[in-house]
Write a protein that holds these residues in place. Structure first.
Motif, mmCIF file in Angstrom:
data_model
loop_
_atom_site.group_PDB
_atom_site.id
_atom_site.type_symbol
_atom_site.label_atom_id
_atom_site.label_comp_id
_atom_site.label_asym_id
_atom_site.label_seq_id
_atom_site.Cartn_x
_atom_site.Cartn_y
_atom_site.Cartn_z
ATOM 1 N N MET A 1 49.725 39.361 36.115
ATOM 2 C CA MET A 1 48.918 40.447 37.097
ATOM 3 C C MET A 1 48.251 41.438 35.793
ATOM 4 S SD MET A 1 49.978 42.927 40.202
ATOM 5 C CE MET A 1 50.703 41.308 40.431
ATOM 6 N N ILE A 2 47.119 41.452 36.419
ATOM 7 C CA ILE A 2 46.184 43.239 35.457
ATOM 8 C C ILE A 2 45.636 43.981 37.012
ATOM 9 C CG2 ILE A 2 45.481 41.089 34.192
ATOM 10 C CD1 ILE A 2 42.714 41.719 35.756
ATOM 11 N N LEU A 3 45.329 45.156 35.791
ATOM 12 C CA LEU A 3 44.412 45.648 36.198
ATOM 13 C C LEU A 3 43.006 46.213 35.887
ATOM 14 C CD1 LEU A 3 45.205 48.095 37.949
ATOM 15 C CD2 LEU A 3 45.542 49.609 36.317
ATOM 16 N N ALA A 4 42.221 46.015 36.914
ATOM 17 C CA ALA A 4 40.646 45.600 36.195
ATOM 18 C C ALA A 4 40.568 46.817 36.482
ATOM 19 C CB ALA A 4 39.952 44.250 37.312
ATOM 20 N N LEU A 5 38.571 47.341 36.095
ATOM 21 C CA LEU A 5 38.100 48.110 36.406
ATOM 22 C C LEU A 5 36.537 47.983 36.795
ATOM 23 C CD1 LEU A 5 37.198 51.287 37.251
ATOM 24 C CD2 LEU A 5 37.062 51.286 34.292
ATOM 25 N N TYR A 6 36.238 47.451 37.682
ATOM 26 C CA TYR A 6 34.701 47.566 37.235
ATOM 27 C C TYR A 6 33.901 48.759 37.846
ATOM 28 C CZ TYR A 6 37.323 43.121 38.431
ATOM 29 O OH TYR A 6 37.995 41.876 38.316
ATOM 30 N N HIS A 7 32.400 48.761 37.652
ATOM 31 C CA HIS A 7 31.282 50.052 37.864
ATOM 32 C C HIS A 7 30.447 49.427 38.496
ATOM 33 C CE1 HIS A 7 27.844 52.106 35.827
ATOM 34 N NE2 HIS A 7 28.630 53.138 37.519
ATOM 35 N N HIS A 8 30.358 49.993 39.929
ATOM 36 C CA HIS A 8 29.311 49.630 40.633
ATOM 37 C C HIS A 8 27.924 50.795 40.814
ATOM 38 C CE1 HIS A 8 31.216 46.547 42.106
ATOM 39 N NE2 HIS A 8 32.532 47.234 42.207
ATOM 40 N N PRO A 9 27.690 50.605 39.855
ATOM 41 C CA PRO A 9 25.975 51.220 39.624
ATOM 42 C C PRO A 9 25.435 51.650 41.235
ATOM 43 C CG PRO A 9 25.384 50.141 38.988
ATOM 44 C CD PRO A 9 26.963 49.353 39.049
ATOM 45 N N LYS A 44 41.164 47.372 40.121
ATOM 46 C CA LYS A 44 41.929 46.718 41.565
ATOM 47 C C LYS A 44 43.331 45.798 40.589
ATOM 48 C CE LYS A 44 37.269 44.343 43.793
ATOM 49 N NZ LYS A 44 36.694 42.967 44.103
ATOM 50 N N LEU A 45 44.381 46.431 41.593
ATOM 51 C CA LEU A 45 45.891 45.042 41.312
ATOM 52 C C LEU A 45 45.292 43.321 41.258
ATOM 53 C CD1 LEU A 45 48.258 45.178 39.300
ATOM 54 C CD2 LEU A 45 49.257 45.627 41.559
ATOM 55 N N GLU A 46 44.636 42.243 40.454
ATOM 56 C CA GLU A 46 44.455 41.229 40.732
ATOM 57 C C GLU A 46 45.415 40.424 39.620
ATOM 58 O OE1 GLU A 46 39.984 41.501 41.049
ATOM 59 O OE2 GLU A 46 39.970 41.803 39.068
ATOM 60 N N GLU A 47 45.498 38.617 40.407
ATOM 61 C CA GLU A 47 45.507 38.110 39.360
ATOM 62 C C GLU A 47 45.190 37.818 37.996
ATOM 63 O OE1 GLU A 47 48.638 36.368 39.232
ATOM 64 O OE2 GLU A 47 49.422 37.656 41.054
ATOM 65 N N LYS A 48 43.312 38.083 38.356
ATOM 66 C CA LYS A 48 42.524 37.569 37.340
ATOM 67 C C LYS A 48 41.078 38.772 37.289
ATOM 68 C CE LYS A 48 40.824 33.807 38.747
ATOM 69 N NZ LYS A 48 40.463 31.966 38.205
ATOM 70 N N PRO A 49 40.584 39.068 36.700
ATOM 71 C CA PRO A 49 39.716 39.296 36.439
ATOM 72 C C PRO A 49 38.171 38.196 37.146
ATOM 73 C CG PRO A 49 40.189 40.163 34.180
ATOM 74 C CD PRO A 49 41.157 38.873 34.603
ATOM 75 N N ALA A 50 37.500 39.330 37.626
ATOM 76 C CA ALA A 50 36.241 39.149 38.167
ATOM 77 C C ALA A 50 35.417 38.484 37.136
ATOM 78 C CB ALA A 50 36.152 39.343 39.512
ATOM 79 N N ALA A 51 34.549 38.307 37.351
ATOM 80 C CA ALA A 51 32.977 38.778 35.881
ATOM 81 C C ALA A 51 32.713 39.939 36.267
ATOM 82 C CB ALA A 51 31.928 37.714 36.773
ATOM 83 N N GLY A 52 32.237 40.310 35.021
ATOM 84 C CA GLY A 52 31.701 41.736 35.659
ATOM 85 C C GLY A 52 32.181 42.930 35.384
ATOM 86 N N GLY A 53 33.533 42.635 35.186
ATOM 87 C CA GLY A 53 34.229 43.800 34.998
ATOM 88 C C GLY A 53 34.724 44.795 33.482
ATOM 89 N N PRO A 58 46.602 43.703 31.604
ATOM 90 C CA PRO A 58 47.981 43.498 32.107
ATOM 91 C C PRO A 58 49.297 44.577 32.534
ATOM 92 C CG PRO A 58 48.015 43.234 29.520
ATOM 93 C CD PRO A 58 46.707 43.707 29.781
ATOM 94 N N VAL A 59 49.158 44.070 33.211
ATOM 95 C CA VAL A 59 50.425 44.801 33.519
ATOM 96 C C VAL A 59 51.624 44.137 34.293
ATOM 97 C CG1 VAL A 59 48.635 47.106 34.680
ATOM 98 C CG2 VAL A 59 49.515 45.096 36.280
ATOM 99 N N ALA A 60 52.659 44.850 33.917
ATOM 100 C CA ALA A 60 54.544 44.075 33.934
ATOM 101 C C ALA A 60 55.076 44.459 35.052
ATOM 102 C CB ALA A 60 54.888 43.384 32.887
ATOM 103 N N LEU A 61 54.630 44.562 36.526
ATOM 104 C CA LEU A 61 55.658 45.819 37.256
ATOM 105 C C LEU A 61 57.009 44.622 37.568
ATOM 106 C CD1 LEU A 61 51.967 46.997 39.574
ATOM 107 C CD2 LEU A 61 53.372 47.878 37.476
ATOM 108 N N ASP A 62 57.636 45.806 37.872
ATOM 109 C CA ASP A 62 59.172 45.070 37.849
ATOM 110 C C ASP A 62 59.313 44.974 39.493
ATOM 111 O OD1 ASP A 62 61.694 44.538 38.629
ATOM 112 O OD2 ASP A 62 62.981 46.314 36.965
ATOM 113 N N PRO A 63 59.183 43.772 39.829
ATOM 114 C CA PRO A 63 59.173 43.541 41.264
ATOM 115 C C PRO A 63 60.852 44.028 42.020
ATOM 116 C CG PRO A 63 59.907 41.422 39.856
ATOM 117 C CD PRO A 63 59.387 42.702 38.937
#
Length: 179
Positions: A1-9, A44-53, A58-63
């Motif tokens: 799992m990943i935490l991704a950041l996106y900028h929307h101008p 976004k917390l997601e499985e893989k980042p989208a284009a343009g991030g 990577p985040v390893a969260l204890d389930p």
């Protein structure tokens, strides 16, 4: 799992999920569904980042633990310092204005406006703001739910607890998330 950041101008509309949206014009943040007509940052917390991030980490969260997504803003006056510290979970920060020097893991980086960086949480960090201008960043962090409503900063050196803290944190939200 990943935490991704996106900028929307030019604005963004989100429909929900485990995400944070920061609205530059209103200096506020939303969890999940949001409509921002102007500049926005989206984590976004997601499985893989989208284009343009801008950045993904990577985040390893204890389930077996319950988690929350915190979005907040930290403001420093000129010369402000966040003494060497840790947080109980990972997150991505993005500088809004000013500049900041981050020392962590034996490396030093200086960030300028709209540059992001990832902090894993347990790794000690020293943050030194610009000497000549106000500095601010906004971040989204994943922390165990028992931290809801509490400060997450823990100083490495107990003597730093008693030093003046010039930085000011404004929490926008603490929202439970489901993994």
């Amino acid at each position: 799992m990943i935490l991704a950041l996106y900028h929307h101008p030019h604005g963004v509309e989100t429909t929900g999920g485990n995400l944070a949206v920061y609205d530059f014009d209103r200096n506020t943040a939303f969890f999940g569904a949001a409509s921002v007509p102007g500049r926005a940052l989206v984590w976004k917390l997601e499985e893989k980042p989208a284009a343009g991030g801008k950045l993904a980490g990577p985040v390893a969260l204890d389930p077996d633990k319950e988690w929350l997504l915190r979005c907040d803003r930290v403001d420093f006056p000129p010369g402000g310092i966040a003494y060497r510290h840790t947080h109980p979970g990972p997150g991505i920060r993005c500088l809004l204005h000013g500049s900041i020097r981050i020392e962590s893991g034996g490396e030093t980086h200086v960030y300028e406006a709209l540059e992001p960086w990832f902090e894993a949480g347990p790794e000690p960090v020293l943050a030194v703001a610009s000497e000549v201008e106000e500095t601010a960043f906004v971040r989204a962090m994943l922390v165990p739910r028992e931290w809801a409503g509490k400060r997450t900063i823990s100083y490495v050196d107990p003597a730093d607890e008693d030093k003046p803290k010039l930085q000011r944190a404004t929490v926008f939200f603490d929202e439970p998330i489901e993994l």
